[in-house]
Design a protein around this motif. Structure first.
Motif, short mmCIF file in Angstrom:
data_model
loop_
_atom_site.label_atom_id
_atom_site.label_comp_id
_atom_site.label_asym_id
_atom_site.label_seq_id
_atom_site.Cartn_x
_atom_site.Cartn_y
_atom_site.Cartn_z
N PRO A 16 0.81 -1.23 0.00
CA PRO A 16 0.00 0.00 0.00
C PRO A 16 0.84 1.28 0.00
N ILE A 17 2.00 1.24 0.64
CA ILE A 17 2.88 2.41 0.62
C ILE A 17 3.38 2.66 -0.80
N ALA A 18 3.77 1.60 -1.51
CA ALA A 18 4.24 1.76 -2.88
C ALA A 18 3.12 2.25 -3.79
N ILE A 19 1.92 1.74 -3.61
CA ILE A 19 0.79 2.17 -4.43
C ILE A 19 0.44 3.63 -4.15
N THR A 20 0.52 4.03 -2.90
CA THR A 20 0.26 5.43 -2.54
C THR A 20 1.34 6.34 -3.12
N ALA A 21 2.57 5.89 -3.09
CA ALA A 21 3.67 6.71 -3.62
C ALA A 21 3.65 6.78 -5.14
N ASP A 22 3.09 5.77 -5.79
CA ASP A 22 3.05 5.72 -7.26
C ASP A 22 1.63 5.39 -7.72
N PRO A 23 0.69 6.34 -7.63
CA PRO A 23 -0.70 6.04 -7.98
C PRO A 23 -0.92 5.76 -9.47
N SER A 24 -0.01 6.20 -10.33
CA SER A 24 -0.18 5.96 -11.76
C SER A 24 0.47 4.65 -12.22
N ARG A 26 3.61 3.77 -12.60
CA ARG A 26 4.66 3.97 -13.60
C ARG A 26 5.97 3.27 -13.26
N LEU A 27 6.08 2.81 -12.03
CA LEU A 27 7.30 2.10 -11.64
C LEU A 27 7.37 0.74 -12.35
N SER A 28 8.56 0.21 -12.42
CA SER A 28 8.77 -1.09 -13.06
C SER A 28 8.04 -2.19 -12.29
N HIS A 29 7.64 -3.22 -13.02
CA HIS A 29 7.01 -4.36 -12.34
C HIS A 29 8.00 -5.08 -11.43
N TRP A 30 9.28 -4.87 -11.63
CA TRP A 30 10.29 -5.48 -10.75
C TRP A 30 10.27 -4.86 -9.37
N ILE A 31 9.63 -3.72 -9.20
CA ILE A 31 9.45 -3.13 -7.86
C ILE A 31 8.24 -3.77 -7.19
N TYR A 32 7.18 -3.97 -7.96
CA TYR A 32 5.95 -4.49 -7.38
C TYR A 32 5.99 -6.00 -7.14
N LEU A 33 6.73 -6.73 -7.93
CA LEU A 33 6.79 -8.18 -7.77
C LEU A 33 7.33 -8.60 -6.39
#
Length: 83
Positions: A16-24, A26-33
């Motif tokens: 949730p912190i990453a989603i809040t920091a990047d609502p669009s 745009r970060l690489s999927h390697w961050i979200y995985l």
């Protein structure tokens, strides 16, 4: 209880912190995985933590292992080699 709550907080808050920091998104999927894997971490290791910290749960797990069909078959073949 503190161990389980800490494990829950550490594993469920990064996404949730990453989603809040990047609502669009745009970060690489390697961050979200890795964040997704960490999110599932709590559920996957909770039974290990319960086994280590709770005597009743540990007894039930050991009893379940002792009476499992796989262990019974292995004991039968160990005690009866011609089988």
């Amino acid at each position: 209880m503190t161990i389980m709550f800490s494990l829950f907080v550490v594993s469920h808050f990064p996404m949730p912190i990453a989603i809040t920091a990047d609502p669009s998104w745009r970060l690489s999927h390697w961050i979200y995985l890795p964040l997704l894997v960490i999110n599932w971490f709590s559920s996957s290791v909770s039974w290990i933590v319960y086994t280590i910290t709770h005597t009743g749960f540990r007894t039930a797990i050991l009893k379940r292992i002792k009476y499992s069909p796989v262990v019974q078959l292995r004991e039968e073949t160990t005690h009866n080699p011609e089988r």
